[in-house]
Design a protein around this motif. Structure first.
Motif, PDB file in Angstrom:
ATOM      1  N   ARG A   1      38.898  51.942  40.897  1.00  0.00           N
ATOM      2  CA  ARG A   1      38.510  50.529  40.582  1.00  0.00           C
ATOM      3  C   ARG A   1      39.669  49.632  40.573  1.00  0.00           C
ATOM      4  O   ARG A   1      40.801  50.062  40.321  1.00  0.00           O
ATOM      5  CB  ARG A   1      37.676  50.478  39.352  1.00  0.00           C
ATOM      6  N   ALA A   2      39.519  48.496  40.795  1.00  0.00           N
ATOM      7  CA  ALA A   2      40.557  47.396  40.735  1.00  0.00           C
ATOM      8  C   ALA A   2      39.915  46.011  40.468  1.00  0.00           C
ATOM      9  O   ALA A   2      38.525  45.779  40.662  1.00  0.00           O
ATOM     10  CB  ALA A   2      41.393  47.265  42.105  1.00  0.00           C
ATOM     11  N   GLY A   3      40.761  45.179  39.945  1.00  0.00           N
ATOM     12  CA  GLY A   3      40.277  43.716  39.629  1.00  0.00           C
ATOM     13  C   GLY A   3      41.141  42.660  39.359  1.00  0.00           C
ATOM     14  O   GLY A   3      42.375  43.056  39.430  1.00  0.00           O
ATOM     15  N   TYR A   4      40.683  41.468  39.560  1.00  0.00           N
ATOM     16  CA  TYR A   4      41.613  40.113  39.383  1.00  0.00           C
ATOM     17  C   TYR A   4      40.866  39.231  38.443  1.00  0.00           C
ATOM     18  O   TYR A   4      39.579  39.051  38.295  1.00  0.00           O
ATOM     19  CB  TYR A   4      41.707  39.541  40.263  1.00  0.00           C
ATOM     20  N   MET A   5      41.730  38.693  37.195  1.00  0.00           N
ATOM     21  CA  MET A   5      41.230  37.747  36.518  1.00  0.00           C
ATOM     22  C   MET A   5      42.107  36.569  36.474  1.00  0.00           C
ATOM     23  O   MET A   5      43.343  36.663  36.409  1.00  0.00           O
ATOM     24  CB  MET A   5      40.889  38.327  34.969  1.00  0.00           C
ATOM     25  N   TYR A   6      41.511  35.262  36.370  1.00  0.00           N
ATOM     26  CA  TYR A   6      41.978  34.233  36.101  1.00  0.00           C
ATOM     27  C   TYR A   6      41.532  33.537  34.467  1.00  0.00           C
ATOM     28  O   TYR A   6      40.490  33.277  34.712  1.00  0.00           O
ATOM     29  CB  TYR A   6      41.772  33.054  37.307  1.00  0.00           C
ATOM     30  N   ASP A   7      42.730  33.461  33.555  1.00  0.00           N
ATOM     31  CA  ASP A   7      42.360  33.307  32.371  1.00  0.00           C
ATOM     32  C   ASP A   7      42.953  31.940  31.875  1.00  0.00           C
ATOM     33  O   ASP A   7      44.184  31.683  32.114  1.00  0.00           O
ATOM     34  CB  ASP A   7      43.030  34.233  31.634  1.00  0.00           C
ATOM     35  N   THR A   8      42.124  30.732  31.717  1.00  0.00           N
ATOM     36  CA  THR A   8      42.629  29.504  31.649  1.00  0.00           C
ATOM     37  C   THR A   8      43.250  29.415  29.887  1.00  0.00           C
ATOM     38  O   THR A   8      42.626  30.239  29.131  1.00  0.00           O
ATOM     39  CB  THR A   8      41.744  28.307  31.667  1.00  0.00           C
ATOM     40  N   SER A   9      44.329  28.528  29.999  1.00  0.00           N
ATOM     41  CA  SER A   9      44.584  28.370  28.367  1.00  0.00           C
ATOM     42  C   SER A   9      44.030  27.621  27.555  1.00  0.00           C
ATOM     43  O   SER A   9      43.354  26.831  27.959  1.00  0.00           O
ATOM     44  CB  SER A   9      46.063  27.530  28.594  1.00  0.00           C
ATOM     45  N   ALA A  10      44.063  28.063  26.226  1.00  0.00           N
ATOM     46  CA  ALA A  10      43.321  27.316  24.964  1.00  0.00           C
ATOM     47  C   ALA A  10      44.038  25.949  24.630  1.00  0.00           C
ATOM     48  O   ALA A  10      43.582  25.292  24.168  1.00  0.00           O
ATOM     49  CB  ALA A  10      43.112  28.414  24.004  1.00  0.00           C
TER      50      ALA A  10
END
Length: 419
Positions: free
Chosen positions: A337-346
């Protein structure tokens, strides 16, 4: 009650102040429920249900199991944090502060999940995992001590949940979260405070306590290869009091997540995705009340001039996670498995050197090895890449400007078995 309030207060200050970089998600949220999820950047984690850890994201997904399932493992989090190009401002002028890159550390977050189907309609489960975990410590001779100091927090979520299958397509679930935490936060005044230099502003040590939240979820199955899941977590407002009567309040964010899973027909490949909303706008400030003059002399004086409350503004904004992943079922023994996430700043208009938050990218990979028909081992790896952020903070007597950057390496290992 005193210990409960103390923890909440300490956790509030502690997690707020620096949990971001250790938890390695925006704000001070920690993604440490499973090595399986880590290996795909948690894409589709509210509905894939490849092991019992799914109950931490969506209790309704327990309806997808027809055997008792156990998963247990851990995740290590190594943070690499830089605070550079800093300048400390006082009434006498500004002067540079030495760069530091040893603020981060390595922490370990364990987890265990058990799902027990009762019949073809009902299932229940229990779990325990770490939802916050951070330790950041600036050196004692760091010039801008009122902005650095020590932050050390650990919290553990103990969950009990149930699910109900309405029909072949629709399932619902709900659960309670009992949260235990421990925390320490220390801040002292810098040179800008004159005769108060070295005096304690905040000194909360070894706080602990409990709070209660809940979670809800649903799963909709189009067929055996296509399904959607939605989970919602209500997070309580932590309130704590230490042995000296010092009180603190920390608002925590609610979380909502939508996930999808689609195994492509006549292939060995599946695609999955998640969109998660985190209500960080609830986190506007931390209030410290009844600061003890012997423990926090400067903090007590500042609070006395403001109706007995010393406040730290944060004014965060809601955050989002967008993740996409793929799973390849290589053969009976191996799943990749593989993945990518974009996580925005609080963080929005208010930034902090002690919480070097930024938009982040997750690059993840992992595998499952089947030991036999009933048990397997999962491994997950993520490199988390942050951004340079220009930070400016100030108090009534001083200010600091700097550039912060936080990256991380996350590694997870997990054992799962069906009975």
């Amino acid at each position: 009650m005193n210990k409960t309030r103390l923890f909440k207060r300490s956790l509030l200050a502690v997690t707020v102040t620096l949990a971001t970089q250790q938890a390695m998600a925006a704000g001070f949220q920690l993604n440490a429920q499973s090595a399986t999820g880590l290996g795909r950047a948690f894409a589709g984690d509210a509905v894939i249900a490849d092991n019992a850890s799914v109950m931490a994201r969506n209790p309704a997904a327990m309806a997808l199991f027809d055997k008792m399932e156990l998963s247990l493992g851990f995740e290590s989090i190594t943070t690499m944090i830089e605070v550079k190009d800093a300048s400390y401002g006082t009434q006498a002028g500004s002067f540079p502060v030495g760069d530091t890159d040893d603020v981060g550390s390595t922490s370990v977050a364990p987890n265990i999940h058990l799902v027990v189907p009762v019949n073809d309609k009902f299932a229940w489960g229990v779990n325990a995992y770490t939802n916050f975990g951070t330790k950041t410590e600036f050196s004692d001779n760091y010039t801008a001590t009122e902005y650095g100091g020590l932050t050390d927090v650990k919290s553990f979520n103990f969950g009990l949940a149930g699910s109900y299958r309405v029909n072949d397509q629709l399932s619902f679930g709900a659960g309670l979260d009992l949260i235990y935490g421990q925390g320490t936060m220390k801040r002292t005044a810098g040179a800008a405070f004159g005769s108060f230099k070295g005096a304690s502003v905040i000194n909360v040590d070894k706080a602990d306590g409990w709070a209660v939240g809940f979670n809800l979820g649903t799963v909709y199955e189009l067929d055996e290869n296509n399904r959607f899941g939605f989970g919602y977590h209500y997070s309580p407002e932590f309130e704590a009091e230490d042995d000296y009567g010092q009180k603190i309040t920390l608002p925590l964010p609610d979380i909502a997540e939508f996930s999808g899973f689609h195994k492509i027909e006549d292939t060995s490949f599946a695609v999955h995705y998640s969109v998660q909303w985190i209500g960080w706008s609830a986190f506007d400030k931390i209030d410290f009340e009844n600061l003890n003059s012997s423990r926090s002399p400067l903090g007590a004086q500042l609070a006395a001039s403001n109706g007995g409350v010393y406040s730290k503004d944060y004014k965060w904004q809601d955050g989002w996670h967008y993740s996409l992943g793929g799973t390849y079922y290589l053969n009976r023994d191996w799943t990749l498995r593989a993945g990518y996430m974009y996580d925005t700043s609080a963080q929005d208009s208010v930034t902090s050197i002690s919480v070097p938050d930024s938009d982040r990218q997750w690059f993840s990979a992992g595998f499952t090895y089947a030991i036999d028909d009933a048990s397997n081992v999962d491994f997950g790896f993520t490199y988390l890449l942050g951004k340079d952020i220009n930070v400016k903070e100030k108090t009534s007597a001083s200010s600091v400007t700097a550039t912060t950057h936080a990256d991380a390496i996350l590694v997870g290992l997990q054992y799962s078995r069906s009975f």
